[in-house]
Design an enzyme around this catalytic site. Structure first.
Site, mmCIF file in Angstrom:
data_model
loop_
_atom_site.group_PDB
_atom_site.id
_atom_site.type_symbol
_atom_site.label_atom_id
_atom_site.label_comp_id
_atom_site.label_asym_id
_atom_site.label_seq_id
_atom_site.Cartn_x
_atom_site.Cartn_y
_atom_site.Cartn_z
ATOM 1 N N GLY A 193 57.544 -3.155 -67.193
ATOM 2 C CA GLY A 193 57.076 -2.064 -66.209
ATOM 3 C C GLY A 193 55.728 -2.140 -65.675
ATOM 4 O O GLY A 193 55.200 -2.194 -64.417
ATOM 5 N N THR A 194 54.791 -2.502 -66.630
ATOM 6 C CA THR A 194 53.465 -2.615 -66.196
ATOM 7 C C THR A 194 52.969 -3.749 -65.421
ATOM 8 O O THR A 194 52.333 -3.536 -64.345
ATOM 9 C CB THR A 194 52.549 -2.615 -67.744
ATOM 10 O OG1 THR A 194 52.976 -1.349 -68.644
ATOM 11 C CG2 THR A 194 51.037 -2.421 -67.379
ATOM 12 N N ASN A 243 57.810 10.181 -66.186
ATOM 13 C CA ASN A 243 58.249 9.977 -67.526
ATOM 14 C C ASN A 243 58.060 11.068 -68.448
ATOM 15 O O ASN A 243 58.756 11.119 -69.543
ATOM 16 C CB ASN A 243 57.440 8.821 -67.830
ATOM 17 C CG ASN A 243 55.800 8.766 -67.489
ATOM 18 O OD1 ASN A 243 55.627 8.823 -66.416
ATOM 19 N ND2 ASN A 243 54.979 8.934 -68.728
ATOM 20 N N GLN A 303 61.619 4.787 -65.374
ATOM 21 C CA GLN A 303 62.350 6.007 -66.053
ATOM 22 C C GLN A 303 63.842 6.273 -65.440
ATOM 23 O O GLN A 303 64.692 6.927 -66.125
ATOM 24 C CB GLN A 303 61.633 7.028 -66.251
ATOM 25 C CG GLN A 303 60.416 7.131 -66.889
ATOM 26 C CD GLN A 303 60.772 6.908 -68.553
ATOM 27 O OE1 GLN A 303 62.096 7.079 -68.815
ATOM 28 N NE2 GLN A 303 59.924 6.434 -69.337
ATOM 29 N N SER A 351 62.058 -1.611 -66.139
ATOM 30 C CA SER A 351 61.624 -2.221 -67.323
ATOM 31 C C SER A 351 62.959 -2.145 -68.317
ATOM 32 O O SER A 351 63.517 -1.047 -68.465
ATOM 33 C CB SER A 351 60.628 -1.577 -67.924
ATOM 34 O OG SER A 351 60.394 -1.934 -69.290
ATOM 35 N N ALA A 352 63.259 -3.221 -68.940
ATOM 36 C CA ALA A 352 64.473 -3.351 -69.656
ATOM 37 C C ALA A 352 64.473 -2.323 -70.875
ATOM 38 O O ALA A 352 65.647 -1.802 -71.310
ATOM 39 C CB ALA A 352 64.704 -4.922 -70.157
ATOM 40 N N HIS A 353 63.562 -2.351 -71.503
ATOM 41 C CA HIS A 353 63.559 -1.301 -72.723
ATOM 42 C C HIS A 353 63.690 0.119 -72.412
ATOM 43 O O HIS A 353 63.870 0.864 -73.653
ATOM 44 C CB HIS A 353 62.064 -1.648 -73.653
ATOM 45 C CG HIS A 353 60.880 -1.030 -73.255
ATOM 46 N ND1 HIS A 353 60.465 -0.008 -73.839
ATOM 47 C CD2 HIS A 353 60.140 -1.334 -72.253
ATOM 48 C CE1 HIS A 353 59.271 0.324 -73.277
ATOM 49 N NE2 HIS A 353 59.027 -0.558 -72.423
ATOM 50 N N THR A 382 56.863 -19.819 -67.534
ATOM 51 C CA THR A 382 58.344 -19.881 -68.070
ATOM 52 C C THR A 382 58.797 -18.757 -68.260
ATOM 53 O O THR A 382 58.446 -17.849 -69.156
ATOM 54 C CB THR A 382 58.190 -20.893 -69.535
ATOM 55 O OG1 THR A 382 57.396 -21.956 -69.075
ATOM 56 C CG2 THR A 382 59.338 -21.219 -69.940
ATOM 57 N N CYS A 431 46.608 10.314 -76.533
ATOM 58 C CA CYS A 431 45.805 10.121 -77.503
ATOM 59 C C CYS A 431 44.820 9.217 -77.087
ATOM 60 O O CYS A 431 45.312 7.955 -77.273
ATOM 61 C CB CYS A 431 46.330 10.321 -78.923
ATOM 62 S SG CYS A 431 44.861 10.481 -80.206
HETATM 63 N N1 PLP Z 1 56.195 3.151 -65.905
HETATM 64 C C1 PLP Z 1 56.662 4.356 -66.250
HETATM 65 C C2 PLP Z 1 57.029 5.542 -65.515
HETATM 66 C C3 PLP Z 1 56.979 4.131 -67.680
HETATM 67 O O1 PLP Z 1 57.468 5.288 -68.442
HETATM 68 C C4 PLP Z 1 56.584 3.272 -68.352
HETATM 69 C C5 PLP Z 1 56.644 3.131 -69.806
HETATM 70 O O2 PLP Z 1 56.442 4.015 -70.697
HETATM 71 C C6 PLP Z 1 55.884 1.955 -67.876
HETATM 72 C C7 PLP Z 1 55.808 2.268 -66.351
HETATM 73 C C8 PLP Z 1 55.527 0.897 -68.544
HETATM 74 O O3 PLP Z 1 56.665 0.065 -68.608
HETATM 75 P P1 PLP Z 1 56.527 -1.312 -69.994
HETATM 76 O O4 PLP Z 1 56.364 -0.447 -71.082
HETATM 77 O O5 PLP Z 1 57.709 -1.807 -69.792
HETATM 78 O O6 PLP Z 1 55.194 -2.057 -69.487
#
Ligand code: PLP
Length: 434
Positions: free
Chosen positions: A113-114, A193, A221, A241-243, A279, A367
């Site tokens: 996601g980032t 989130n 999310q 984001s997959a996780h 890759t 934090c």
């Molecule tokens: N955007 C949102 C709304 C998220 O909740 C998160 C992860 O907490 C991210 C972006 C970042 O995703 P990633 O952990 O895959 O970099």
């Protein structure tokens, strides 16, 4: 005696939160020893932090396995091994596209996601023509967008962070008011989130479309949890984001509508049709594809099932514990998320105390470098710092069971009571109520 009902010594967690004035280092060591003792007792653990990350679905793990062990080719290689990897990756692209009602050619795989958020913001701004460039976003974005926007500001881009109301939902009229002739991008998240609140993307998409402004959404999310249709939402780019959807960590995707011009974040080879060099993480991408397919397949029943569990948890807490309020709009919300302010508790102490009882949840507070800053999201909806610090996010997922909710409701009231019992503010508030 039910071990869950047994009272435990919270001094360690209170110390961690700074209540007892112990040095943080010693307190942390004490907490981890206590946590280890509990672990050894093999207690039942409940995971209610699915917005942080989710459990990998077993089907996803199985689907990924061959791409670590046998089909380990580089997807750019022309030989058999490479072509196996490439075919698997293209299947995953189709699966992700289906989740979003997009075309496979519009999906670019990233590291998560980032990266997707950064690629969208920097990519659009850097490709845009003109001296003056302006971006519109909101005050409640994830740091992946907020800090990318701040970095753009350092490069001379002007950014407007539109405020939200007490419900944690942005008003499209405020987005409209923020637009300028030089606005090149609007970036508004789909679901928040911390609160789970869902933003009115369709209306914002219409505004962007009418003015020919690119529109990006961070759907990290929401994707795989609620319907996400890029056409209906009117977005040009979408991050996932997959996780967060029972897939692996470190892999994600950016949907880029055909015709969108953006400059790649990194420089390298010709992977991903020149949109993202490097890759590809084939096993991770296969995992993302299967996670997307499962998310879509389970969605019809999960939407109601998980919302019912979340509502039962929320109602159960409100019924059993006095002085608790729900943060944010309760109607425009992910079915998985509730964020509650427990007056007179300190969030971090609560999270540790719950963890010692086997329940994982989280604070809305970030934090940073040892000092507890109240969450920017909770501050943006008007919470005072002490309310923000007393707020807890419970986030459910596909593997959350009714027993998890029962266990939490059984344990939580005593934890709150015990934490409040050491709060002089709580004692005086209760006394003045009498
Ligand atoms: N955007 C949102 C709304 C998220 O909740 C998160 C992860 O907490 C991210 C972006 C970042 O995703 P990633 O952990 O895959 O970099």
């Amino acid at each position: 005696m039910n071990p869950a009902a047994e009272r435990i010594d919270f001094s360690a967690s209170l110390g961690y939160a700074g209540f007892l004035g112990e040095s943080r280092k010693n307190a942390v060591a004490e907490v981890s020893r206590a946590a280890n003792r509990k672990l050894k007792e093999n207690m039942k653990r409940v995971y209610l932090d699915n917005n942080a990350t989710t459990q990998l679905a077993p089907e996803v793990f199985e689907a990924m396995r061959p791409y670590w062990l046998e089909d380990y080719g580089n997807a750019s290689s022309i030989h058999w091994f490479g072509q196996r990897a490439k075919a698997a990756m293209e299947k995953a692209r189709e699966q992700v596209a289906r989740l979003l009602n997009a075309r496979a050619s519009e999906i670019v795989f990233t590291s998560g996601g980032t990266e997707s958020d950064n690629a969208a913001l920097f990519g659009i701004v850097e490709a845009a023509r003109g001296e003056r460039k302006h971006v519109v976003s909101t005050a409640i974005e994830h740091h992946a967008v907020l800090n990318a926007a701040k970095a753009l500001e350092k490069r001379g881009v002007s950014v407007t962070y539109v405020r939200v109301g007490a419900g944690g939902v942005v008003d499209p009229a405020d987005i409209e008011r923020a637009l300028r002739p030089e606005t090149v991008l609007i970036s508004v998240m789909h679901a928040n989130n911390e609160l789970g609140t869902i933003q009115p993307l369709e209306e914002i998409g219409r505004l962007a479309g009418e003015r020919d402004i690119y529109f990006h959404t961070d759907a990290v999310q929401s994707a795989g949890k609620i319907p996400v249709d890029v056409g209906r939402l009117g977005v040009d780019m979408l991050s996932l984001s997959a996780h967060k959807l029972h897939g692996p960590k470190g892999v994600g995707a950016l949907y880029i509508r055909k015709g969108t011009i953006l400059r790649p974040l990194m420089h390298g080879g010709h992977h991903e049709r020149d949109r993202r060099p490097g890759t590809e993480n084939v096993a991770g991408i296969v995992g993302l594809g299967v996670a997307a397919e499962l998310g879509l397949a389970h969605m019809p029943e999960e939407l109601d099932r998980v919302a019912a569990l979340r509502d039962r948890l929320e109602a159960g807490i409100l019924e059993r514990v006095p002085r608790v309020t729900v943060n944010g709009d309760r109607t425009r919300r992910l079915p998985t998320t509730t964020n509650l302010a427990f007056d007179y508790i300190e969030g971090e102490g609560f999270v540790i105390a719950m963890d010692l009882r086997g329940i994982a949840c989280s604070t809305g507070a970030a934090c940073s470098s040892g000092s507890l800053e109240p969450s920017h999201v909770l501050s943006a909806i008007g919470l005072k710092p002490e309310q923000a610090r007393a707020s807890i996010r419970f986030s459910l997922g596909r593997f959350t069971t009714p027993e998890d909710i029962d266990t939490t409701l059984h344990i939580l009231p005593a934890v709150v009571e015990q934490l409040r019992s050491v709060s002089p503010h709580y004692r005086s508030a209760v006394t003045s109520d009498k």
